[in-house]
Design a protein around this motif. Sequence first.
Motif, PDB file in Angstrom:
ATOM      1  N   GLU A 181       0.820  -1.215   0.000  1.00  0.00           N
ATOM      2  CA  GLU A 181       0.000   0.000   0.000  1.00  0.00           C
ATOM      3  C   GLU A 181       0.852   1.263   0.000  1.00  0.00           C
ATOM      4  N   VAL A 182       2.110   1.156  -0.412  1.00  0.00           N
ATOM      5  CA  VAL A 182       3.013   2.307  -0.431  1.00  0.00           C
ATOM      6  C   VAL A 182       2.462   3.403  -1.337  1.00  0.00           C
ATOM      7  N   SER A 183       2.705   4.637  -0.952  1.00  0.00           N
ATOM      8  CA  SER A 183       2.258   5.793  -1.732  1.00  0.00           C
ATOM      9  C   SER A 183       3.395   6.787  -1.861  1.00  0.00           C
ATOM     10  N   THR A 184       3.188   7.805  -2.651  1.00  0.00           N
ATOM     11  CA  THR A 184       4.204   8.849  -2.812  1.00  0.00           C
ATOM     12  C   THR A 184       4.525   9.496  -1.467  1.00  0.00           C
ATOM     13  N   ALA A 185       3.521   9.646  -0.618  1.00  0.00           N
ATOM     14  CA  ALA A 185       3.701  10.340   0.659  1.00  0.00           C
ATOM     15  C   ALA A 185       4.586   9.568   1.632  1.00  0.00           C
ATOM     16  N   ASP A 186       4.587   8.239   1.553  1.00  0.00           N
ATOM     17  CA  ASP A 186       5.330   7.473   2.556  1.00  0.00           C
ATOM     18  C   ASP A 186       6.382   6.542   1.945  1.00  0.00           C
TER      19      ASP A 186
END
Length: 269
Positions: A181-186
């Motif tokens: 569930e990785v995103s740009t924010a984390d």
Amino acid sequence: AQPAPAAEVVRRKPGPAIPGRPLIAVPTTAGTGSEATHFAVVYDEGVKYSVASPHIRPTHAVLDWRLTEKLPAEVTAHSGLDALCQAIESIWSINANETSLLYAEEALQLVFDNLENAFVGATPENREALMRGANLAGRAIDITFTTAPHALSYPVTSGYGVPHGAAVALFIAPILLYNSEVSTADCADLRGPKTTGRRIRRIVELLGCENAEGAANRLWQMLDKLQCPRRLRDVGVTTDEQVQAIAGKVNIERLANNPRHIPVHALFR
């Protein structure tokens, strides 16, 4: 070979290391891959320390699957799980490169395809494949280092006596789901979440599944077949205070290699 006391070398790593004598490694388990790495681990007063130096990497390694032939089933399981987790973690590590990916992907395939059979009644082919897979996993983490599952496992081993491979495997499926569930924010990988996403999908594919949820379930099924714990409560961690104590001893250096940042509150849940 070092002039400083061993404890000081382990804790503070003072100055450049002095080369010791040539080292020939002959592994008797198919798991750690330490015959291919430039680091070692030491427990000092219940705390696990990593020591890294090119002088630690063996000059030669002898891989003979027959040396694992009479291992107890649980040792086969625990050491094999260590290799499996190393391969998975190396694939998603922020330090992964094309060379490490070649090693890690082949390692994952070899260990995943042979570990369950090796546990119930290994053939020479199973044993040989596991030893090859463990060596490749060692070569992979020699480049990438391990990530969150290893970082979280150390206090479980030192505090609750859970064998290393079993302790790491407690965290591999949950961290797979978390990293998926990785995103740009984390995202902790400078190459961005799309790179991490591709590598997670490759892991899922190598595990013979269609999505991260299926892959996590397959890993939990493997733990059941290998008669290993699936949850922290299975090893005696049942209170918030115990979880907080484990979180307080996490290896931050290994945690930093994870492709998705893990905030403090996530460790304390």
